[in-house]
Scaffold this motif. Structure first.
Motif: not given
Length: 552
Positions: A141, A205, A507-510, A525, A527-530
């Motif tokens: 990711k 993921d 990040s808060s993006k999806t 969807t 999550s951009y959070n990694n």
């Protein structure tokens, strides 16, 4: 479409030799406590006491306190605590640690000594094991998000996979070997769209990771010294040091993916080369009637010229998709690199104190400081010509972008050394020592794969460890028979660290998944959070060291 990946590999192999990365260089720049058994037994706190071969590198003036010629050789056993054997790594190994001599050129209150000493300044033998949950974060990711945020650009545009250059004609230096492997083995797949075969991009993921790595090798330091004694009050020394680097490691990093199965990266790396530095020191007795003495020392940067080689393979062990297709473009892929690089360690400064009581007690204390945030990663950028010697030489310049990451991730290191030797009888000596080495890594330091640098481009691993302070406890005993001496020392070294499989990319993006669907047929969807959690690791070692010496 598959041909583009093989074209990219050829382009990668044709690129010029460049630079290395902050965490790789920090591993080479640091040193262990090693040398003669007497030196180790006293915790290395002999920089003002002198008269030991190992002071040739810590305070060259210490060789000036020899009043007789001497030879010594040392070796022993090193063992890693709580480690399990992995690959060619071993939890215990024999070690040849030191050999050297001092020649006392004259007698009297003023004289000159010359000396040579080899010692193993760095022992790379270490087995790392780390595992933890990932809670949806994953290494692949990270590669996906770097593309999505245009840290490098999409396939078919200007990244390493097509032509290796950006729109300005520069190498896409943030597209690492790891990114390249994921784009070939997992991130991309061929799908039919509008009657044409195109590349689709996905990120998957992961629920957990496991890292096993075994490293071995050493840095050998060869020191040549000239030193002198002026009226038994002032001792001066100068040492020219040469370094021989041998590092080898093999690691396997795997992630358990939420789509099922796992993906594994096997990475083998060799680093070899050489370096040199100059060290100077002085020891003086401020009071003529007192044996108390003060030592000062300085060491230039070590100028390293190294070559690194790696072979990295990614295996995609995921099951078929529900629609009968597959995840990724190939089941496995391989990347390899060979390149030269340079870097310079920081200056090192030392202050030491020493005192003896009669002929039965010696006390020593030393303080050293080196600012590793100033470590200089360098890019080999050309060739010069020496008219005097009629020869060519490489030219290099500082890698500003990587040096910015170094100044953020590394910091100044203080080393405190304390030691004592007690002789209950003239032939027998009992020794004890302690070392404290402050952390070289900042708490918020990280291996930044978005740095526009050759060090990022050639990276074949994303993991890093922020090691904390080091504590060493030493004990020793020595016995002298006429001109012969035998010394034995034990050292326990302990260090903890925070291991990260890859850098955090919050990040808060999806992003809508292009393959996985919910029960209604809508794209899931992502999550951009990694962000991976820190995993605690340790390096606890035991060393037994034996020295045989002869004075004449």
């Amino acid at each position: 479409m598959k041909k583009i990946f093989y074209v990219s590999l050829a382009l990668v192999l044709s690129l010029p030799a460049m630079a290395q990365e902050t965490y790789e260089n920090a591993n080479i720049a640091t040193q262990d406590l090693n040398g003669t058994a007497r030196y180790v037994g006293m915790g290395g706190a002999m920089d003002a006491l002198g008269a030991d071969l190992s002071t040739i590198s810590s305070n060259p003036a210490g060789i000036g306190l020899f009043r007789r010629s001497s030879v010594a050789i040392s070796g022993g056993l090193v063992s890693q605590q709580d480690a399990k054997k992995f690959d060619y790594g071993s939890t215990s190994h024999m070690s040849f640690d030191q050999v050297g001599f001092v020649y006392n050129a004259s007698s009297g209150r003023s004289y000159i000594n010359v000396g040579f000493n080899y010692h193993k300044s760095r022992d790379f033998n270490y087995i790392l094991k780390a595992s933890n949950s990932l809670r949806g974060a994953s290494q692949n990711k990270l590669s996906f998000l770097k593309q999505a945020d245009e840290v490098f650009y999409p396939m078919g545009s200007i990244d390493r996979g097509i032509n290796g250059y950006d729109s300005h004609g520069n190498d896409a230096s943030t597209f690492s070997q790891v990114d390249y492997l994921y784009y070939n083995a997992l991130l991309t797949q061929e799908v039919e769209e509008g009657g044409q075969t195109v590349l689709d991009f996905n990120a998957y993921d992961a629920s957990a990771f496991n890292m096993d790595r075994a490293s071995k090798g050493y840095i050998g330091e060869y020191d040549f010294n000239i030193s002198g004694n002026i009226h038994d009050r002032v001792y001066l020394g100068l040492t020219f040091g040469f370094y021989d680097v041998h590092y080898k490691s093999y690691g396997e990093y795997s992630e358990t993916l939420n789509i099922g199965g796992n993906i594994l990266i096997g990475d083998e790396r060799n680093i070899t080369g050489s370096g040199f530095d100059i060290k100077a020191g002085v020891i003086f007795r401020p009071i003529e009637s007192s044996p108390f003495r003060i030592g000062l020392s300085v060491s230039s940067p070590t100028f390293y010229d190294l070559k690194t080689e790696n072979v990295t393979t990614l295996n995609n062990n995921t099951p078929p998709r529900p629609d009968g297709g597959y995840y990724g473009a190939w089941d496995k892929f391989q990347s390899s690199e060979v390149y030269d690089f340079k870097f310079n360690t920081p200056w090192k400064f030392g202050l030491s104190l020493g005192h003896t009581v009669g002929n039965y007690l010696a006390l020593g204390a030393s303080y050293e400081f080196a600012d590793y945030s100033a470590l200089d990663n360098r890019i080999i950028d050309g060739e010069g010509y020496d008219w005097w010697y009629d020869s060519y030489y490489e030219t290099s310049s500082s890698d500003k972008e990587m040096n910015d990451n170094t100044s953020h991730s590394l910091k100044g290191v203080s080393t405190i050394k304390l030691g004592a030797e007690y002789k209950p009888m003239p032939e027998l000596a009992i020794r004890v020592g302690y070392n404290y080495v402050s952390p070289i890594y900042s708490d918020n330091g990280y291996k930044d794969g978005t740095v526009w640098s050759p060090g990022s481009y050639y990276a074949s691993a994303t993991d890093y460890t922020n090691w904390k302070s080091t504590n060493r406890i030493t004990f020793g005993v020595g016995y002298q028979i006429d001109k012969f001496n035998i010394d034995l020392a034990y050292q326990y070294s302990a260090q903890n660290g925070d291991f990260y499989p890859f850098e955090s990319y919050p990040s808060s993006k999806t992003f809508e998944h292009s393959v996985l669907k919910d029960d209604m047929g809508n794209p899931l969807t992502m999550s951009y959070n990694n962000v991976p959690d820190a995993t605690e690791v340790s390096n606890k070692r035991h060393q037994i060291l034996l020295t045989l010496g002869y004075r004449f």
